[in-house]
Motif scaffolding. Structure first.
Motif, PDB file in Angstrom:
ATOM      1  N   GLU A 170       0.952  -1.045   0.045  1.00 36.59           N
ATOM      2  CA  GLU A 170      -0.011  -0.186  -0.086  1.00 36.59           C
ATOM      3  C   GLU A 170       0.718   1.745  -0.186  1.00 36.59           C
ATOM      4  OE1 GLU A 170      -4.176   2.142   0.537  1.00 36.59           O
ATOM      5  OE2 GLU A 170      -2.698  -0.201  -0.666  1.00 36.59           O
ATOM      6  N   LEU A 171       1.603   1.112   0.745  1.00 40.41           N
ATOM      7  CA  LEU A 171       2.753   2.699   0.986  1.00 40.41           C
ATOM      8  C   LEU A 171       3.572   2.601  -0.169  1.00 40.41           C
ATOM      9  CD1 LEU A 171       4.264   2.083   4.916  1.00 40.41           C
ATOM     10  CD2 LEU A 171       2.824   4.102   3.981  1.00 40.41           C
ATOM     11  N   ARG A 172       4.443   1.340  -1.106  1.00 38.41           N
ATOM     12  CA  ARG A 172       5.150   1.394  -2.349  1.00 38.41           C
ATOM     13  C   ARG A 172       4.097   2.518  -2.902  1.00 38.41           C
ATOM     14  NH1 ARG A 172       8.028  -3.073  -3.778  1.00 38.41           N
ATOM     15  NH2 ARG A 172       6.154  -4.069  -5.075  1.00 38.41           N
ATOM     16  N   HIS A 173       2.873   1.470  -4.132  1.00 36.34           N
ATOM     17  CA  HIS A 173       2.480   1.583  -4.563  1.00 36.34           C
ATOM     18  C   HIS A 173       1.382   2.933  -4.413  1.00 36.34           C
ATOM     19  CE1 HIS A 173       4.052  -2.166  -6.651  1.00 36.34           C
ATOM     20  NE2 HIS A 173       3.994  -2.165  -5.738  1.00 36.34           N
ATOM     21  N   ARG A 174       0.449   2.886  -3.373  1.00 40.40           N
ATOM     22  CA  ARG A 174      -0.683   4.108  -3.515  1.00 40.40           C
ATOM     23  C   ARG A 174       0.081   4.982  -3.094  1.00 40.40           C
ATOM     24  NH1 ARG A 174      -5.956   2.045  -3.862  1.00 40.40           N
ATOM     25  NH2 ARG A 174      -6.094   2.819  -1.515  1.00 40.40           N
ATOM     26  N   LEU A 175       0.688   5.070  -1.708  1.00 40.84           N
ATOM     27  CA  LEU A 175       1.652   6.392  -0.248  1.00 40.84           C
ATOM     28  C   LEU A 175       2.777   6.067  -0.766  1.00 40.84           C
ATOM     29  CD1 LEU A 175      -0.827   5.060   2.236  1.00 40.84           C
ATOM     30  CD2 LEU A 175      -1.446   6.860   0.606  1.00 40.84           C
ATOM     31  N   PRO A 176       3.176   6.872  -2.106  1.00 40.58           N
ATOM     32  CA  PRO A 176       4.558   6.658  -2.770  1.00 40.58           C
ATOM     33  C   PRO A 176       5.487   7.960  -1.922  1.00 40.58           C
ATOM     34  CG  PRO A 176       3.188   7.527  -4.683  1.00 40.58           C
ATOM     35  CD  PRO A 176       2.274   6.892  -3.484  1.00 40.58           C
ATOM     36  N   ARG A 177       4.733   8.591  -1.713  1.00 45.72           N
ATOM     37  CA  ARG A 177       5.064   9.863  -0.538  1.00 45.72           C
ATOM     38  C   ARG A 177       5.645   9.805   0.432  1.00 45.72           C
ATOM     39  NH1 ARG A 177       2.123  11.983  -5.016  1.00 45.72           N
ATOM     40  NH2 ARG A 177       3.083  13.927  -5.867  1.00 45.72           N
ATOM     41  N   LEU A 178       5.152   8.481   1.189  1.00 49.69           N
ATOM     42  CA  LEU A 178       4.608   8.664   3.272  1.00 49.69           C
ATOM     43  C   LEU A 178       6.358   7.513   2.336  1.00 49.69           C
ATOM     44  CD1 LEU A 178       4.079   8.931   5.381  1.00 49.69           C
ATOM     45  CD2 LEU A 178       1.442   7.387   4.787  1.00 49.69           C
ATOM     46  N   TRP A 179       5.536   6.935   1.597  1.00 49.80           N
ATOM     47  CA  TRP A 179       7.181   5.930   1.355  1.00 49.80           C
ATOM     48  C   TRP A 179       7.964   6.056   1.437  1.00 49.80           C
ATOM     49  CZ3 TRP A 179       7.790   0.895   1.364  1.00 49.80           C
ATOM     50  CH2 TRP A 179       8.861   0.070   0.459  1.00 49.80           C
ATOM     51  N   ALA A 180       8.551   6.994   0.614  1.00 53.09           N
ATOM     52  CA  ALA A 180       9.806   7.743   0.121  1.00 53.09           C
ATOM     53  C   ALA A 180       9.793   8.635   1.768  1.00 53.09           C
ATOM     54  CB  ALA A 180       9.820   8.866  -1.072  1.00 53.09           C
ATOM     55  N   HIS A 181       9.569   8.826   2.685  1.00 53.13           N
ATOM     56  CA  HIS A 181       9.843   9.448   3.741  1.00 53.13           C
ATOM     57  C   HIS A 181      10.085   8.968   4.750  1.00 53.13           C
ATOM     58  CE1 HIS A 181       8.758  13.739   2.824  1.00 53.13           C
ATOM     59  NE2 HIS A 181       6.962  13.644   2.648  1.00 53.13           N
ATOM     60  N   VAL A 182       9.413   7.216   4.697  1.00 49.28           N
ATOM     61  CA  VAL A 182       9.833   6.267   6.064  1.00 49.28           C
ATOM     62  C   VAL A 182      11.308   5.593   5.566  1.00 49.28           C
ATOM     63  CG1 VAL A 182       9.031   4.047   5.991  1.00 49.28           C
ATOM     64  CG2 VAL A 182       7.469   5.945   5.531  1.00 49.28           C
ATOM     65  N   GLN A 183      11.276   5.527   4.123  1.00 45.71           N
ATOM     66  CA  GLN A 183      12.524   5.478   3.423  1.00 45.71           C
ATOM     67  C   GLN A 183      13.671   6.209   4.051  1.00 45.71           C
ATOM     68  OE1 GLN A 183      13.372   1.780   2.813  1.00 45.71           O
ATOM     69  NE2 GLN A 183      10.817   1.884   3.460  1.00 45.71           N
ATOM     70  N   ALA A 184      13.430   7.128   3.672  1.00 42.11           N
ATOM     71  CA  ALA A 184      14.299   8.356   4.260  1.00 42.11           C
ATOM     72  C   ALA A 184      14.895   8.260   5.872  1.00 42.11           C
ATOM     73  CB  ALA A 184      14.222   9.929   3.474  1.00 42.11           C
ATOM     74  N   GLY A 185      13.602   7.697   6.156  1.00 40.14           N
ATOM     75  CA  GLY A 185      14.027   8.379   8.015  1.00 40.14           C
ATOM     76  C   GLY A 185      12.943   9.254   8.742  1.00 40.14           C
ATOM     77  N   ARG A 186      12.713  10.438   8.232  1.00 39.37           N
ATOM     78  CA  ARG A 186      11.758  11.255   8.150  1.00 39.37           C
ATOM     79  C   ARG A 186      10.158  11.222   9.018  1.00 39.37           C
ATOM     80  NH1 ARG A 186      14.191  13.366   3.022  1.00 39.37           N
ATOM     81  NH2 ARG A 186      11.767  12.311   1.978  1.00 39.37           N
ATOM     82  N   VAL A 187      10.348   9.947   8.260  1.00 42.38           N
ATOM     83  CA  VAL A 187       8.537   9.331   8.959  1.00 42.38           C
ATOM     84  C   VAL A 187       8.732   7.555   9.886  1.00 42.38           C
ATOM     85  CG1 VAL A 187       5.831   9.051   8.543  1.00 42.38           C
ATOM     86  CG2 VAL A 187       7.100  10.841   7.374  1.00 42.38           C
ATOM     87  N   PRO A 188       8.431   7.065  10.908  1.00 40.93           N
ATOM     88  CA  PRO A 188       8.818   6.035  11.110  1.00 40.93           C
ATOM     89  C   PRO A 188       7.709   5.635  10.356  1.00 40.93           C
ATOM     90  CG  PRO A 188       8.741   7.919  13.336  1.00 40.93           C
ATOM     91  CD  PRO A 188       7.986   8.353  12.356  1.00 40.93           C
ATOM     92  N   ALA A 189       7.644   4.140  10.236  1.00 37.01           N
ATOM     93  CA  ALA A 189       7.260   3.293  10.096  1.00 37.01           C
ATOM     94  C   ALA A 189       5.939   2.986  10.236  1.00 37.01           C
ATOM     95  CB  ALA A 189       8.247   1.648   9.718  1.00 37.01           C
ATOM     96  N   TRP A 190       5.931   2.856  11.767  1.00 38.67           N
ATOM     97  CA  TRP A 190       4.958   2.813  12.283  1.00 38.67           C
ATOM     98  C   TRP A 190       3.955   3.490  11.901  1.00 38.67           C
ATOM     99  CZ3 TRP A 190       2.631   5.678  15.965  1.00 38.67           C
ATOM    100  CH2 TRP A 190       3.225   7.191  16.705  1.00 38.67           C
ATOM    101  N   ARG A 191       4.232   4.942  11.788  1.00 42.19           N
ATOM    102  CA  ARG A 191       2.833   5.975  11.413  1.00 42.19           C
ATOM    103  C   ARG A 191       2.652   6.161  10.133  1.00 42.19           C
ATOM    104  NH1 ARG A 191       2.790  11.477  14.702  1.00 42.19           N
ATOM    105  NH2 ARG A 191       4.435  11.007  16.232  1.00 42.19           N
ATOM    106  N   ALA A 192       3.009   5.412   9.496  1.00 44.15           N
ATOM    107  CA  ALA A 192       3.061   5.302   8.205  1.00 44.15           C
ATOM    108  C   ALA A 192       1.762   3.735   7.605  1.00 44.15           C
ATOM    109  CB  ALA A 192       4.168   4.473   7.078  1.00 44.15           C
ATOM    110  N   ARG A 193       2.628   3.016   8.516  1.00 48.55           N
ATOM    111  CA  ARG A 193       1.244   1.448   8.311  1.00 48.55           C
ATOM    112  C   ARG A 193       0.346   1.795   9.104  1.00 48.55           C
ATOM    113  NH1 ARG A 193       4.151  -3.698  11.087  1.00 48.55           N
ATOM    114  NH2 ARG A 193       2.334  -4.191   9.863  1.00 48.55           N
ATOM    115  N   MET A 194       0.086   2.904  10.191  1.00 45.73           N
ATOM    116  CA  MET A 194      -1.632   3.387  10.604  1.00 45.73           C
ATOM    117  C   MET A 194      -2.406   3.703   9.424  1.00 45.73           C
ATOM    118  SD  MET A 194      -0.754   4.330  14.551  1.00 45.73           S
ATOM    119  CE  MET A 194      -2.593   5.194  14.315  1.00 45.73           C
TER     120      MET A 194
END
Length: 168
Positions: free
Chosen positions: A111-135
């Motif tokens: 979901e993050l990689r395909h439909r929420l790519p901006r949020l995915w990029a922030h997670v992978q860059a360390g700007r957003v914790p994975a648990w927040r993005a998963r919510m």
């Protein structure tokens, strides 16, 4: 004096002052967040390696919708690839988590990689914790009515900009 944390294998220096202790805690959190982001990326790659042979073999969540009615829900939203059912249990076993938890992990990653790519990029860059993005991913996957690819993209634009600074 040094104390060993049970199961962690690392020692904690009892002589650390408050400032140094908080810095160590912050550093440990950074390591944990980076590992969680990497685990999402690895789960997505695991899914890439295991496409279903047909839609009948794709993994889904089965939810009761009333007496005698069951509905299959995808593990990720419209526009995400489907995943072979067998690979979910295998991932769960390796991680020591239930099949349902492994299904959620893979679904959130897709979901993050395909439909929420901006949020995915922030997670992978360390700007957003994975648990927040998963919510956020959990909410977009199970939104009622289902979100289109465009609607998920709108959510991505709105949420990615503030995800690292707001509460759940």
């Amino acid at each position: 004096m040094i104390e060993t944390l049970a199961g962690a294998g690392e020692e904690v220096d009892d002589d650390l002052d408050a400032s140094s202790l908080l810095a160590s805690i912050r550093a440990a959190r950074s390591v944990e967040d980076a590992a969680a982001a990497r685990q999402l990326a690895l789960a997505a790659r695991w899914a890439d390696l295991h496409p279903p042979e047909s839609i009948h073999h794709a993994t889904t969540f089965t939810a009761g919708r009333g007496i005698g009615l069951e509905v299959e829900e995808p593990i990720a939203g419209e526009g995400c690839p489907t995943v072979a059912e067998f690979c979910v249990a295998e991932l769960g076993a390796v991680l020591g988590i239930s099949t349902v938890s492994a299904k959620r992990l893979i679904g959130h990653a897709l979901e993050l990689r395909h439909r929420l790519p901006r949020l995915w990029a922030h997670v992978q860059a360390g700007r957003v914790p994975a648990w927040r993005a998963r919510m956020v991913a959990e909410a977009t996957i199970h939104a009622v009515p289902s979100l289109t690819v465009e609607a998920a993209g709108w959510v991505d634009v709105q949420v990615a900009a503030v995800a690292g600074r707001v509460g759940p």
